[in-house]
Design an enzyme around this catalytic site. Structure first.
Site, PDB file in Angstrom:
ATOM      1  N   GLY A  31      54.674  36.722  37.463  1.00 37.92           N
ATOM      2  CA  GLY A  31      54.331  37.809  38.376  1.00 37.92           C
ATOM      3  C   GLY A  31      54.854  37.509  39.753  1.00 37.92           C
ATOM      4  O   GLY A  31      55.815  36.762  39.922  1.00 37.92           O
ATOM      5  N   GLY A  80      55.216  33.753  40.643  1.00 33.51           N
ATOM      6  CA  GLY A  80      55.914  32.818  39.764  1.00 33.51           C
ATOM      7  C   GLY A  80      55.312  32.779  38.370  1.00 33.51           C
ATOM      8  O   GLY A  80      54.483  33.605  37.997  1.00 33.51           O
ATOM      9  N   LYS A 117      49.517  27.085  37.864  1.00 32.92           N
ATOM     10  CA  LYS A 117      50.289  27.967  38.738  1.00 32.92           C
ATOM     11  C   LYS A 117      50.878  27.103  39.843  1.00 32.92           C
ATOM     12  O   LYS A 117      50.143  26.407  40.539  1.00 32.92           O
ATOM     13  CB  LYS A 117      49.385  29.047  39.348  1.00 32.92           C
ATOM     14  N   ASP A 172      45.291  41.350  45.316  1.00 31.75           N
ATOM     15  CA  ASP A 172      46.180  41.720  44.201  1.00 31.75           C
ATOM     16  C   ASP A 172      45.356  41.943  42.934  1.00 31.75           C
ATOM     17  O   ASP A 172      45.688  41.445  41.872  1.00 31.75           O
ATOM     18  CB  ASP A 172      47.226  40.619  43.993  1.00 31.75           C
TER      19      ASP A 172
END
Length: 314
Positions: free
Chosen positions: A18, A21, A38, A140
């Site tokens: 996304g 990364g 992540k 987000d």
């Protein structure tokens, strides 16, 4: 933050990509448990990691002490210096097998029951209320960032990452979906925690519809689609600090919200519109949404049915 120590995680599979990364499913080589990794490459100077990154990671670690049931756990942070000017920071989260998008897709027709949707919404708002009370904006929020365990427990993921990544984004083309963005972000105005409430309203409608409420192809198109549902705001409501003018949009002949989400009760439609309020200052808060009549009615009824349903969705 572990600096340069041996990396005790073994990547198993790529589980998503996304704006921030690639995300990997990995195994903790010591415990054998699965985790989600992540990573971000951060530009460093002679003093080490930028203070902004250290501050944001410290905040996420501090939230971890509360061990909130509706927030995904940050289990570890590893920093490995790659070059004199670049450090790879890896955030290690608990791994949950499915997100809300997958959960909705797997639900047998005709979709989730009212009670199950209410339960998911209560949990989502509990997690969001916790983040907001600790001054963390998600920024987000979308179905892919709302995880659902096999037991039906909701866990918010990827909160706080926007701040960590925003200054240090890799120079790669990034496509961030517009569909859950509030008007103030689309217009380039200032924003705060109400951005997440707007996104939650979009997710609320999607739980009934099983498809997104606003599917714009550009920022202007997205705004146009929003105004078709909530109406064109008045000149007084229009933010003063934006270049887009109200005159660029024709007043739509917008039908009632129940035309877009027919299964919604009167109370549910009222809550949805309070979440999809144009003026962020007038938008309902997460904690007030939890107190809304729609989520309070029948809160204890049909828990067995709700549990059976959550177990029926793999």
């Amino acid at each position: 933050m572990a600096q340069g120590a041996s990396f005790p995680y073994e990547e198993v599979a790529e589980i998503g990509g996304g704006a921030y990364g690639t995300v990997y499913k990995a195994r903790d080589t010591e415990s054998g448990k699965f985790v989600a990794l992540k990573s971000v490459r951060v530009q460093t100077d002679q003093d080490g990691l930028p203070i902004s990154t250290v501050r944001e990671v410290a905040l996420l670690k501090r939230l971890e002490q509360f061990d909130h049931p509706n927030v995904v756990r940050l289990m570890d942070v590893c920093a490995i210096q790659r070059t004199d000017s670049e450090t790879k920071v890896t955030l290690v989260f608990e791994h949950v097998d499915q997100d809300l998008k997958t959960y909705l897709e797997k639900a047998p027709a005709p979709g989730l029951s009212q009670d199950r949707i209410k339960d998911l919404m209560r949990q989502l708002l509990c997690g969001l209320g916790f983040l907001h009370s600790n001054r963390v904006m998600h920024r987000d929020l979308k179905p892919e960032n709302v995880l659902v365990t096999s037991g039906g427990q909701v866990k918010l993921a990827d909160f706080g990452l926007a701040r960590i990544y925003s200054c240090h984004m890799a120079l790669t083309p990034v496509v961030v979906t517009l569909w859950y963005r509030p008007p103030e972000v689309l217009l380039g105005s200032s924003y705060a925690t109400p951005v997440d409430i707007w996104s939650t309203g979009c997710i609320f409608a999607e739980m009934f519809r099983r498809k997104p409420l606003f599917c714009g192809e550009s920022e202007m198109d997205q705004l146009g689609k929003i105004f078709q549902v909530i109406g064109l705001p008045s000149e007084e409501e229009w933010p003063k600090d934006v270049t887009v003018t109200r005159k660029q949009f024709l007043p739509p002949n917008h039908p009632p919200i129940t035309d877009f989400v027919p299964e919604l009760s009167e109370q549910g439609a009222e809550l949805l519109l309070e979440m999809l309020t144009f003026d962020p200052l007038l938008r309902i808060s997460a904690l007030n949404a939890l107190e809304h009549e729609y989520l309070k009615e029948e809160e204890t009824a049909d828990t067995e049915e709700s549990t059976r349903e959550s177990e029926a969705v793999p």
